[in-house]
Design an enzyme around this catalytic site. Structure first.
Site, PDB file in Angstrom:
ATOM      1  CD  GLU A 123      22.615 -14.805 -20.920  1.00 19.70           C
ATOM      2  OE1 GLU A 123      22.173 -14.074 -21.816  1.00 19.70           O
ATOM      3  OE2 GLU A 123      22.997 -14.386 -19.830  1.00 19.70           O
TER       4      GLU A 123
ATOM      5  CB  THR B 252       9.186 -18.326 -11.493  1.00 20.76           C
ATOM      6  OG1 THR B 252       9.232 -17.089 -12.219  1.00 20.76           O
ATOM      7  CG2 THR B 252       8.839 -18.043 -10.035  1.00 20.76           C
TER       8      THR B 252
ATOM      9  CE1 TYR C 208      19.291 -17.154 -12.808  1.00 13.60           C
ATOM     10  CE2 TYR C 208      20.335 -18.914 -14.033  1.00 13.60           C
ATOM     11  CZ  TYR C 208      19.274 -18.064 -13.829  1.00 13.60           C
ATOM     12  OH  TYR C 208      18.172 -18.155 -14.650  1.00 13.60           O
TER      13      TYR C 208
ATOM     14  CG  LEU D  57      18.114  -3.038 -15.207  1.00 12.12           C
ATOM     15  CD1 LEU D  57      18.221  -1.522 -15.425  1.00 12.12           C
ATOM     16  CD2 LEU D  57      16.719  -3.381 -14.698  1.00 12.12           C
TER      17      LEU D  57
ATOM     18  CG  ASP E 154      16.579 -12.207 -18.426  1.00 14.83           C
ATOM     19  OD1 ASP E 154      15.578 -12.070 -17.709  1.00 14.83           O
ATOM     20  OD2 ASP E 154      17.710 -12.479 -17.984  1.00 14.83           O
TER      21      ASP E 154
HETATM   22  C1  GLA Z   1      18.383 -13.960 -14.760  1.00 13.37           C
HETATM   23  C2  GLA Z   1      18.085 -15.041 -15.784  1.00 13.37           C
HETATM   24  C3  GLA Z   1      16.576 -15.226 -15.964  1.00 13.37           C
HETATM   25  C4  GLA Z   1      15.874 -15.406 -14.623  1.00 13.37           C
HETATM   26  C5  GLA Z   1      16.326 -14.342 -13.627  1.00 13.37           C
HETATM   27  C6  GLA Z   1      15.792 -14.597 -12.229  1.00 13.37           C
HETATM   28  O1  GLA Z   1      17.954 -12.718 -15.235  1.00 13.37           O
HETATM   29  O2  GLA Z   1      18.662 -14.723 -17.034  1.00 13.37           O
HETATM   30  O3  GLA Z   1      16.329 -16.313 -16.823  1.00 13.37           O
HETATM   31  O4  GLA Z   1      16.082 -16.696 -14.120  1.00 13.37           O
HETATM   32  O5  GLA Z   1      17.737 -14.249 -13.534  1.00 13.37           O
HETATM   33  O6  GLA Z   1      14.402 -14.491 -12.225  1.00 13.37           O
END
Ligand code: GLA
Length: 378
Positions: free
Chosen positions: A152, A31, A213, A117, A164
């Site tokens: 990143e 999201t 992704y 994580l 994250d």
């Molecule tokens: C990874 C990305 C986050 C988020 C999650 C999925 O961890 O770094 O920004 O999009 O996937 O919720």
């Protein structure tokens, strides 16, 4: 990391050290890059970074877990993937006009790598905190998260959202961080009474950049464009999605329903209600967003069927990696042992990540937000 370890590698004491935690996301998956809502909590495992100005013309970066030292300059990026996160942080700060002298950098991480994580966010945030301490930079914790996210995206090639890095920079281990990823408005919320977080690794490795992704993100952007909105956050309701082709409709339906689940979960939910939202999240990630795997589905089902578990789902980007469960606080150890034994009977090798033996506080009362701060060590 102890100062002597830095000393062993570089033959002198460090000038600054800092640490930052990994995170586990309880609800609100995929999201954040749709301007939506997320609900992560920090875990007890931390990444520690130590630095010292060196007398060389190059940077030297040593990663304890890899047993490797790489060298680079700000004009000559390192080829090693792990070093690109650190390089990206240094380069972005340099590009704001800060002179960064060549440094010896030492990285030691307890955060499991490649399981969802956020080991990379912990590395980025710890690096920026350490640099802030070393050079007395006027960066606040949100600015650190923003720079870490850019590192990143621009240097590791993952078009991630900001969850994250915000979690690593601002969340604590005892309360979840409700974050609006559009405005960055946030507040902490307690875990449902009597509950604790359990994280199990499916043993199936994943790679964010190599996975779907970026493809999922592009599909969301396409859906938003077809619907004439800036992002899927702005879609008024599920009925608007009927105009989309089936695949994009399902992707968007996950995002809308997941946002709703986060907002419902923070309305003083019971552990049972919270758990049901986690179960629904997993089904949506599996069926609509298609980021689960057979092993994750198996591990999640085993968790969901075990007494003492309120709910379970894959956590992080998916495509392998870890599952998170909300358990009765007094059942965590029993649940982990039972489920891992059943999982191994299917030929899979899982392991418990949170609470970890070295960080037992990570599923219960823990460190308050911001206490994982940078400091000088000499
Ligand atoms: C990874 C990305 C986050 C988020 C999650 C999925 O961890 O770094 O920004 O999009 O996937 O919720």
């Amino acid at each position: 990391m102890s100062a002597s370890t830095f000393q062993q590698v570089f033959g002198a004491a460090s000038e600054a050290v800092a640490q930052a935690p990994g995170r586990v996301n309880l609800l609100g998956e995929h999201t954040d890059y749709n301007d939506g809502f997320v609900l992560p909590v920090a875990i007890g495992q931390q990444t520690r970074v130590a630095m010292r100005r060196n007398a060389d013309t190059q940077f030297a970066l040593h990663a304890v877990e890899l047993g490797e030292t790489v060298q680079f300059t700000l004009d000559r990026p390192p080829a090693e993937h792990f070093a690109s996160y650190v390089f990206g942080c240094l380069k972005l700060v340099h590009d704001t006009g800060v002179a960064i002298p060549p440094l010896d950098i030492h990285v030691a991480s307890e955060v499991p790598i490649g399981v969802g994580l956020s080991s990379s966010a912990a590395l980025e945030v710890a690096t920026l905190r350490c640099l802030r301490s070393l050079l007395s930079l006027p960066l606040d914790d949100v600015e650190i998260a923003r720079l870490a996210q850019r590192a990143e995206i621009e240097f590791a090639g993952v078009r991630c959202g900001i969850m994250d890095q915000m979690a690593s920079s601002l969340a604590g281990t005892d309360r979840a961080l409700l974050l609006d990823t559009r405005s960055l408005e946030r507040r902490t919320v307690p875990l449902p009474e009597g509950s604790a977080v359990l994280v199990l690794d499916s043993g199936v490795p994943r790679s964010l950049a190599a996975s779907g992704y970026n493809e999922r993100r592009a599909q969301c952007e396409e859906a938003a464009q077809l619907l004439g909105v800036a992002s899927l956050r702005d879609v008024p309701g599920l009925e608007s999605l009927q105009r989309l082709p089936d695949l994009l409709m399902r992707r968007a339906r996950h995002v809308l329903s997941e946002n709703a689940r986060v907002l419902q979960a923070v309305q003083s939910c019971s552990a049972q209600e919270f758990g049901a939202l986690m179960n629904a999240s997993h089904a949506s990630l599996r069926d609509d967003y298609e980021v689960s795997t057979p092993e994750l589905d198996l591990l999640v089902s085993l968790l969901q069927e075990t007494p003492g578990v309120f709910g379970a789902r894959l956590t992080g980007a998916g495509f392998g990696g870890a599952c998170v469960a909300l358990c009765a606080a007094d059942a965590v150890d029993r649940v982990a042992a039972t489920v891992l034994a059943q999982y191994s009977r299917s030929g899979q090798q899982g392991r418990q990540l949170v609470p970890s033996a070295s960080n037992p506080g990570s599923s219960g009362p823990g460190r308050p937000p911001g206490s994982a701060s940078a400091g000088r060590a000499r």
